[in-house]
Write an enzyme that holds these catalytic residues in place. Structure first.
Site, mmCIF file in Angstrom:
data_model
loop_
_atom_site.group_PDB
_atom_site.id
_atom_site.type_symbol
_atom_site.label_atom_id
_atom_site.label_comp_id
_atom_site.label_asym_id
_atom_site.label_seq_id
_atom_site.Cartn_x
_atom_site.Cartn_y
_atom_site.Cartn_z
ATOM 1 N N ASP A 31 0.785 -1.016 -0.118
ATOM 2 C CA ASP A 31 -0.043 0.245 -0.173
ATOM 3 C C ASP A 31 0.922 1.111 0.131
ATOM 4 O O ASP A 31 1.631 1.399 0.763
ATOM 5 C CB ASP A 31 -0.863 0.107 1.364
ATOM 6 C CG ASP A 31 -1.742 1.335 1.508
ATOM 7 O OD1 ASP A 31 -2.725 1.302 0.671
ATOM 8 O OD2 ASP A 31 -1.516 2.217 1.956
ATOM 9 N N TYR A 36 2.570 10.093 -0.056
ATOM 10 C CA TYR A 36 3.843 10.040 0.680
ATOM 11 C C TYR A 36 5.064 10.213 0.260
ATOM 12 O O TYR A 36 5.263 9.766 -1.152
ATOM 13 C CB TYR A 36 3.584 8.322 1.009
ATOM 14 C CG TYR A 36 2.537 7.779 1.687
ATOM 15 C CD1 TYR A 36 1.508 8.558 2.338
ATOM 16 C CD2 TYR A 36 2.029 6.407 1.627
ATOM 17 C CE1 TYR A 36 0.490 8.034 2.879
ATOM 18 C CE2 TYR A 36 1.053 6.094 2.232
ATOM 19 C CZ TYR A 36 0.144 6.823 3.015
ATOM 20 O OH TYR A 36 -1.017 6.096 3.592
ATOM 21 N N GLN A 147 -9.928 1.678 3.736
ATOM 22 C CA GLN A 147 -9.048 1.855 4.424
ATOM 23 C C GLN A 147 -9.048 2.887 5.505
ATOM 24 O O GLN A 147 -9.110 4.206 5.471
ATOM 25 C CB GLN A 147 -7.938 2.201 3.584
ATOM 26 C CG GLN A 147 -6.366 1.960 4.393
ATOM 27 C CD GLN A 147 -5.161 2.242 3.665
ATOM 28 O OE1 GLN A 147 -4.254 2.844 4.020
ATOM 29 N NE2 GLN A 147 -5.177 1.854 2.312
ATOM 30 N N ARG A 180 0.941 2.358 15.289
ATOM 31 C CA ARG A 180 2.318 3.227 14.899
ATOM 32 C C ARG A 180 3.475 2.552 15.954
ATOM 33 O O ARG A 180 4.370 3.437 16.402
ATOM 34 C CB ARG A 180 2.171 4.804 15.097
ATOM 35 C CG ARG A 180 1.002 5.039 14.215
ATOM 36 C CD ARG A 180 0.632 6.542 14.128
ATOM 37 N NE ARG A 180 -0.264 6.984 13.194
ATOM 38 C CZ ARG A 180 -1.688 6.969 13.247
ATOM 39 N NH1 ARG A 180 -2.083 6.724 14.425
ATOM 40 N NH2 ARG A 180 -2.244 7.332 12.458
HETATM 41 N N1 NAP Z 1 -5.100 5.840 4.722
HETATM 42 C C1 NAP Z 1 -4.544 6.621 5.598
HETATM 43 O O1 NAP Z 1 -4.944 7.854 5.701
HETATM 44 C C2 NAP Z 1 -3.226 5.927 6.293
HETATM 45 C C3 NAP Z 1 -2.969 6.600 7.485
HETATM 46 C C4 NAP Z 1 -1.540 6.149 8.082
HETATM 47 C C5 NAP Z 1 -1.055 4.844 7.623
HETATM 48 N N2 NAP Z 1 -1.593 4.445 6.641
HETATM 49 C C6 NAP Z 1 -1.211 3.321 5.551
HETATM 50 O O2 NAP Z 1 -0.985 2.060 6.790
HETATM 51 C C7 NAP Z 1 0.584 1.643 6.986
HETATM 52 C C8 NAP Z 1 0.749 1.197 8.256
HETATM 53 O O3 NAP Z 1 0.595 2.250 9.090
HETATM 54 P P1 NAP Z 1 1.679 3.199 10.341
HETATM 55 O O4 NAP Z 1 3.035 3.102 9.510
HETATM 56 O O5 NAP Z 1 0.785 4.234 10.475
HETATM 57 O O6 NAP Z 1 1.662 2.194 11.524
HETATM 58 P P2 NAP Z 1 1.885 0.756 12.214
HETATM 59 O O7 NAP Z 1 2.125 -0.195 10.780
HETATM 60 O O8 NAP Z 1 0.946 0.533 12.995
HETATM 61 O O9 NAP Z 1 3.256 0.837 12.632
HETATM 62 C C9 NAP Z 1 4.474 1.088 12.214
HETATM 63 C C10 NAP Z 1 5.575 1.215 12.998
HETATM 64 O O10 NAP Z 1 5.587 -0.008 13.846
HETATM 65 C C11 NAP Z 1 7.093 -0.387 13.736
HETATM 66 N N3 NAP Z 1 6.892 -2.039 13.447
HETATM 67 C C12 NAP Z 1 6.679 -2.585 12.372
HETATM 68 N N4 NAP Z 1 6.611 -4.051 12.747
HETATM 69 C C13 NAP Z 1 7.029 -4.051 13.972
HETATM 70 C C14 NAP Z 1 7.188 -5.138 14.966
HETATM 71 N N5 NAP Z 1 7.099 -6.346 14.479
HETATM 72 N N6 NAP Z 1 7.767 -4.936 16.157
HETATM 73 C C15 NAP Z 1 7.757 -3.663 16.430
HETATM 74 N N7 NAP Z 1 7.477 -2.494 15.982
HETATM 75 C C16 NAP Z 1 7.118 -2.892 14.492
HETATM 76 C C17 NAP Z 1 7.695 0.147 12.458
HETATM 77 O O11 NAP Z 1 9.196 0.146 12.652
HETATM 78 P P3 NAP Z 1 10.224 -0.011 11.438
HETATM 79 O O12 NAP Z 1 9.580 0.890 10.333
HETATM 80 O O13 NAP Z 1 11.324 0.722 12.041
HETATM 81 O O14 NAP Z 1 10.301 -1.283 11.085
HETATM 82 C C18 NAP Z 1 6.893 1.595 12.490
HETATM 83 O O15 NAP Z 1 7.666 2.414 13.512
HETATM 84 C C19 NAP Z 1 1.339 3.041 6.211
HETATM 85 O O16 NAP Z 1 2.420 2.473 5.597
HETATM 86 C C20 NAP Z 1 0.430 3.382 5.078
HETATM 87 O O17 NAP Z 1 0.351 2.551 4.035
HETATM 88 C C21 NAP Z 1 -2.621 5.043 5.966
#
Ligand code: NAP
Length: 253
Positions: A31, A36, A147, A180
Protein backbone atom coordinates in the site's frame (compact mmCIF):
# COMPACT_ATOMS: atom_id res chain seq x y z
CA UNK A 1 8.82 5.07 3.05
CA UNK A 2 10.25 7.67 0.69
CA UNK A 3 9.73 10.52 3.18
CA UNK A 4 6.71 11.92 4.99
CA UNK A 5 5.02 14.77 3.14
CA UNK A 6 8.14 15.62 1.13
CA UNK A 7 10.62 13.44 -0.70
CA UNK A 8 13.53 11.91 1.17
CA UNK A 9 15.78 9.28 -0.36
CA UNK A 10 17.91 8.92 2.78
CA UNK A 11 16.43 5.52 3.66
CA UNK A 12 15.68 4.20 0.17
CA UNK A 13 18.02 1.22 0.25
CA UNK A 14 16.70 0.13 3.66
CA UNK A 15 13.09 0.51 2.44
CA UNK A 16 13.70 -1.40 -0.80
CA UNK A 17 15.45 -4.21 1.09
CA UNK A 18 12.52 -4.45 3.53
CA UNK A 19 9.91 -4.57 0.75
CA UNK A 20 11.87 -7.18 -1.21
CA UNK A 21 12.31 -9.24 1.94
CA UNK A 22 8.54 -9.15 2.50
CA UNK A 23 7.90 -10.30 -1.07
CA UNK A 24 10.32 -13.18 -0.58
CA UNK A 25 8.39 -14.20 2.54
CA UNK A 26 5.13 -14.21 0.59
CA UNK A 27 3.70 -10.82 1.62
CA UNK A 28 1.99 -9.63 -1.55
CA UNK A 29 -0.06 -6.54 -0.72
CA UNK A 30 1.80 -3.22 -0.89
CA UNK A 31 0.00 0.00 0.00
CA UNK A 32 1.28 3.45 -0.91
CA UNK A 33 -0.12 6.87 -1.87
CA UNK A 34 0.70 9.74 -4.20
CA UNK A 35 1.17 11.99 -1.16
CA UNK A 36 3.70 9.80 0.69
CA UNK A 37 7.10 11.38 0.32
CA UNK A 38 5.62 13.75 -2.28
CA UNK A 39 5.35 10.76 -4.68
CA UNK A 40 8.72 9.23 -3.83
CA UNK A 41 7.13 6.36 -1.89
CA UNK A 42 5.63 5.10 -5.16
CA UNK A 43 9.09 5.25 -6.78
CA UNK A 44 10.54 3.20 -3.92
CA UNK A 45 7.76 0.65 -4.37
CA UNK A 46 8.47 0.50 -8.13
CA UNK A 47 12.13 -0.31 -7.49
CA UNK A 48 11.20 -3.02 -4.98
CA UNK A 49 8.60 -4.72 -7.14
CA UNK A 50 10.23 -4.41 -10.59
CA UNK A 51 10.29 -7.91 -12.14
CA UNK A 52 7.78 -9.33 -9.64
CA UNK A 53 4.90 -7.03 -10.64
CA UNK A 54 2.43 -9.76 -11.59
CA UNK A 55 2.77 -11.37 -8.15
CA UNK A 56 2.07 -8.19 -6.22
CA UNK A 57 -1.24 -6.59 -5.31
CA UNK A 58 -0.39 -2.90 -5.65
CA UNK A 59 -2.58 -0.31 -3.94
CA UNK A 60 -2.15 3.44 -4.07
CA UNK A 61 -4.28 6.50 -3.32
CA UNK A 62 -5.38 9.73 -4.93
CA UNK A 63 -5.19 12.73 -2.59
CA UNK A 64 -8.27 14.64 -1.44
CA UNK A 65 -7.29 17.75 -3.44
CA UNK A 66 -7.26 15.75 -6.70
CA UNK A 67 -10.81 14.41 -6.64
CA UNK A 68 -12.22 16.34 -9.60
CA UNK A 69 -12.56 14.32 -12.83
CA UNK A 70 -9.38 15.79 -14.34
CA UNK A 71 -7.60 15.62 -11.00
CA UNK A 72 -8.23 11.88 -10.67
CA UNK A 73 -7.21 11.11 -14.26
CA UNK A 74 -4.00 13.15 -13.98
CA UNK A 75 -3.11 11.79 -10.53
CA UNK A 76 -3.55 8.23 -11.78
CA UNK A 77 -1.31 8.87 -14.80
CA UNK A 78 1.39 10.25 -12.49
CA UNK A 79 1.09 7.31 -10.08
CA UNK A 80 1.36 4.83 -12.97
CA UNK A 81 4.49 6.60 -14.17
CA UNK A 82 6.11 6.65 -10.71
CA UNK A 83 5.08 3.04 -10.03
CA UNK A 84 6.39 2.01 -13.48
CA UNK A 85 3.38 -0.15 -14.13
CA UNK A 86 0.48 -0.27 -16.59
CA UNK A 87 -2.16 -0.92 -13.94
CA UNK A 88 -2.92 -0.37 -10.26
CA UNK A 89 -4.68 -3.23 -8.47
CA UNK A 90 -6.53 -0.99 -6.03
CA UNK A 91 -6.94 2.77 -6.46
CA UNK A 92 -8.25 4.48 -3.33
CA UNK A 93 -9.65 7.91 -2.52
CA UNK A 94 -7.29 8.89 0.33
CA UNK A 95 -9.68 11.18 2.24
CA UNK A 96 -13.18 12.44 1.48
CA UNK A 97 -13.44 15.97 0.09
CA UNK A 98 -16.82 17.59 0.76
CA UNK A 99 -16.12 20.28 -1.86
CA UNK A 100 -16.16 17.79 -4.76
CA UNK A 101 -19.21 15.62 -5.44
CA UNK A 102 -18.35 11.97 -4.93
CA UNK A 103 -20.29 11.15 -8.12
CA UNK A 104 -17.72 13.11 -10.16
CA UNK A 105 -14.81 11.29 -8.49
CA UNK A 106 -16.37 7.85 -8.90
CA UNK A 107 -17.18 8.46 -12.58
CA UNK A 108 -13.50 9.16 -13.16
CA UNK A 109 -12.58 6.03 -11.20
CA UNK A 110 -14.94 3.97 -13.38
CA UNK A 111 -13.38 5.45 -16.50
CA UNK A 112 -9.97 4.29 -15.23
CA UNK A 113 -11.34 0.76 -14.73
CA UNK A 114 -12.71 0.76 -18.29
CA UNK A 115 -9.33 1.90 -19.60
CA UNK A 116 -7.61 -0.94 -17.74
CA UNK A 117 -5.53 1.47 -15.65
CA UNK A 118 -6.98 0.32 -12.33
CA UNK A 119 -8.58 -2.99 -11.35
CA UNK A 120 -10.53 -2.12 -8.20
CA UNK A 121 -11.91 1.05 -6.61
CA UNK A 122 -11.53 1.79 -2.90
CA UNK A 123 -11.85 4.62 -0.40
CA UNK A 124 -10.05 5.54 2.79
CA UNK A 125 -11.13 7.33 5.95
CA UNK A 126 -14.78 7.21 4.88
CA UNK A 127 -17.60 7.04 7.44
CA UNK A 128 -20.59 4.73 6.94
CA UNK A 129 -22.55 7.54 5.30
CA UNK A 130 -19.67 8.50 3.00
CA UNK A 131 -19.09 4.84 2.13
CA UNK A 132 -22.73 4.43 1.18
CA UNK A 133 -22.56 7.57 -0.98
CA UNK A 134 -19.45 6.23 -2.71
CA UNK A 135 -21.20 2.91 -3.38
CA UNK A 136 -24.26 4.67 -4.79
CA UNK A 137 -22.08 6.81 -7.04
CA UNK A 138 -20.71 3.70 -8.78
CA UNK A 139 -22.78 2.32 -11.63
CA UNK A 140 -20.68 -0.51 -13.07
CA UNK A 141 -18.33 -1.49 -10.26
CA UNK A 142 -18.57 -2.50 -6.64
CA UNK A 143 -16.69 -0.56 -3.99
CA UNK A 144 -13.89 -2.95 -3.00
CA UNK A 145 -12.52 -1.50 0.22
CA UNK A 146 -12.36 1.19 2.87
CA UNK A 147 -8.93 1.80 4.46
CA UNK A 148 -9.26 3.05 8.04
CA UNK A 149 -7.32 3.07 11.28
CA UNK A 150 -7.91 -0.12 13.24
CA UNK A 151 -5.80 -1.72 15.93
CA UNK A 152 -6.12 -3.01 19.50
CA UNK A 153 -5.94 0.51 20.90
CA UNK A 154 -8.25 2.22 18.39
CA UNK A 155 -11.34 0.08 17.86
CA UNK A 156 -13.73 2.90 16.99
CA UNK A 157 -14.78 1.33 13.66
CA UNK A 158 -16.29 -1.66 15.45
CA UNK A 159 -19.55 0.02 16.39
CA UNK A 160 -20.78 0.96 12.89
CA UNK A 161 -18.29 0.84 10.02
CA UNK A 162 -17.05 -2.72 10.52
CA UNK A 163 -20.52 -4.33 10.62
CA UNK A 164 -21.63 -2.19 7.69
CA UNK A 165 -18.64 -3.22 5.56
CA UNK A 166 -19.08 -6.86 6.54
CA UNK A 167 -22.71 -6.74 5.41
CA UNK A 168 -21.81 -4.98 2.16
CA UNK A 169 -18.78 -7.22 1.46
CA UNK A 170 -16.40 -4.25 1.48
CA UNK A 171 -12.89 -5.16 2.66
CA UNK A 172 -11.62 -3.17 5.62
CA UNK A 173 -7.92 -2.41 5.17
CA UNK A 174 -6.64 -1.75 8.70
CA UNK A 175 -4.01 0.98 8.68
CA UNK A 176 -1.68 1.62 11.62
CA UNK A 177 -2.43 -1.97 12.69
CA UNK A 178 0.38 -1.80 15.26
CA UNK A 179 -0.83 1.58 16.55
CA UNK A 180 2.28 3.11 14.95
CA UNK A 181 4.58 0.80 16.89
CA UNK A 182 2.85 1.31 20.28
CA UNK A 183 1.74 -2.33 20.54
CA UNK A 184 5.30 -3.58 21.00
CA UNK A 185 6.50 -0.73 23.22
CA UNK A 186 4.50 -1.16 26.42
CA UNK A 187 6.41 -2.81 29.24
CA UNK A 188 3.99 -5.51 30.10
CA UNK A 189 0.66 -6.40 28.64
CA UNK A 190 -0.59 -9.45 30.46
CA UNK A 191 -3.31 -10.74 28.13
CA UNK A 192 -1.26 -10.27 24.96
CA UNK A 193 1.89 -11.68 26.51
CA UNK A 194 0.02 -14.71 27.89
CA UNK A 195 -1.63 -15.51 24.58
CA UNK A 196 1.68 -14.93 22.77
CA UNK A 197 3.50 -17.46 24.93
CA UNK A 198 0.68 -19.98 24.51
CA UNK A 199 1.07 -19.86 20.70
CA UNK A 200 4.85 -19.44 20.67
CA UNK A 201 4.28 -16.10 18.93
CA UNK A 202 5.17 -12.50 19.72
CA UNK A 203 2.85 -9.79 20.96
CA UNK A 204 2.92 -8.09 17.55
CA UNK A 205 2.00 -11.31 15.77
CA UNK A 206 -0.95 -11.81 18.13
CA UNK A 207 -2.12 -8.22 17.60
CA UNK A 208 -2.00 -8.63 13.79
CA UNK A 209 -3.64 -12.06 13.82
CA UNK A 210 -6.39 -10.73 16.08
CA UNK A 211 -7.15 -8.10 13.42
CA UNK A 212 -7.23 -10.45 10.45
CA UNK A 213 -9.42 -12.95 12.33
CA UNK A 214 -12.17 -10.36 11.90
CA UNK A 215 -14.23 -10.50 8.76
CA UNK A 216 -13.61 -8.61 6.39
CA UNK A 217 -10.27 -7.23 7.66
CA UNK A 218 -6.78 -7.23 6.15
CA UNK A 219 -3.86 -5.39 7.76
CA UNK A 220 -1.02 -3.32 6.31
CA UNK A 221 1.77 -2.96 8.90
CA UNK A 222 4.65 -0.75 7.83
CA UNK A 223 8.09 -2.14 8.62
CA UNK A 224 11.45 -0.89 7.47
CA UNK A 225 13.60 -3.29 9.45
CA UNK A 226 14.12 -6.83 8.15
CA UNK A 227 13.49 -8.22 11.64
CA UNK A 228 10.12 -6.50 11.82
CA UNK A 229 9.16 -7.72 8.33
CA UNK A 230 10.06 -11.29 9.30
CA UNK A 231 8.10 -11.03 12.53
CA UNK A 232 5.04 -9.58 10.77
CA UNK A 233 5.11 -12.32 8.12
CA UNK A 234 4.78 -14.80 10.99
CA UNK A 235 1.38 -13.29 11.83
CA UNK A 236 -0.29 -15.20 9.00
CA UNK A 237 -0.77 -18.88 8.14
CA UNK A 238 -2.38 -19.74 11.49
CA UNK A 239 -5.33 -18.48 13.50
CA UNK A 240 -6.14 -17.57 17.09
CA UNK A 241 -8.82 -19.86 18.44
CA UNK A 242 -12.18 -18.15 19.08
CA UNK A 243 -11.79 -18.21 22.90
CA UNK A 244 -8.45 -16.40 22.78
CA UNK A 245 -9.77 -13.94 20.22
CA UNK A 246 -12.70 -13.22 22.52
CA UNK A 247 -10.49 -12.90 25.60
CA UNK A 248 -8.44 -10.25 23.80
CA UNK A 249 -11.65 -8.59 22.58
CA UNK A 250 -12.95 -8.27 26.13
CA UNK A 251 -9.78 -7.08 27.78
CA UNK A 252 -9.27 -4.24 25.27
CA UNK A 253 -12.89 -3.01 25.31
N1 NAP B 1 -5.10 5.80 4.66
C1 NAP B 1 -4.53 6.56 5.56
O1 NAP B 1 -4.95 7.70 5.82
C2 NAP B 1 -3.33 6.03 6.28
C3 NAP B 1 -2.83 6.66 7.44
C4 NAP B 1 -1.74 6.10 8.09
C5 NAP B 1 -1.15 4.94 7.58
N2 NAP B 1 -1.64 4.36 6.44
C6 NAP B 1 -1.04 3.13 5.86
O2 NAP B 1 -0.85 2.16 6.89
C7 NAP B 1 0.50 1.71 6.91
C8 NAP B 1 0.93 1.35 8.30
O3 NAP B 1 0.57 2.34 9.23
P1 NAP B 1 1.59 3.12 10.18
O4 NAP B 1 2.93 3.18 9.58
O5 NAP B 1 0.91 4.39 10.54
O6 NAP B 1 1.58 2.27 11.52
P2 NAP B 1 1.94 0.77 11.96
O7 NAP B 1 2.09 -0.13 10.79
O8 NAP B 1 0.93 0.44 13.00
O9 NAP B 1 3.33 0.96 12.71
C9 NAP B 1 4.54 1.18 12.03
C10 NAP B 1 5.64 1.27 13.10
O10 NAP B 1 5.71 0.00 13.77
C11 NAP B 1 7.03 -0.49 13.71
N3 NAP B 1 6.95 -1.94 13.54
C12 NAP B 1 6.60 -2.65 12.44
N4 NAP B 1 6.65 -3.98 12.68
C13 NAP B 1 7.06 -4.11 13.96
C14 NAP B 1 7.31 -5.22 14.79
N5 NAP B 1 7.16 -6.46 14.33
N6 NAP B 1 7.71 -4.99 16.08
C15 NAP B 1 7.87 -3.74 16.55
N7 NAP B 1 7.64 -2.63 15.80
C16 NAP B 1 7.23 -2.82 14.53
C17 NAP B 1 7.67 0.17 12.49
O11 NAP B 1 9.07 0.22 12.67
P3 NAP B 1 10.15 0.08 11.46
O12 NAP B 1 9.59 0.85 10.31
O13 NAP B 1 11.39 0.63 12.04
O14 NAP B 1 10.29 -1.38 11.11
C18 NAP B 1 7.01 1.53 12.51
O15 NAP B 1 7.67 2.38 13.42
C19 NAP B 1 1.28 2.86 6.27
O16 NAP B 1 2.48 2.43 5.72
C20 NAP B 1 0.28 3.34 5.22
O17 NAP B 1 0.39 2.52 4.05
C21 NAP B 1 -2.71 4.88 5.80
Amino acid sequence: MGGLSTESDARDSESIAALRHGLKLGLRFIDTAEMYGGGHSEEVVAKSVASDRENVFLATKVSAEHLSRDGVLKACASSLRRLQTHYIDLYQVHWPNPRIPITETMKAMEQLVEEGKIRHIGVSNFSVLQTREAQEALSKNYLASNQVEYNLIDRSIESELLPYCEKEKITIIAYSPLARGEISKRDRWRILDNVASKYGKTRTQIALNWLICKNPVVAIPKAASLEHVTENAGAVGWRLNPEDERAIDLSFK
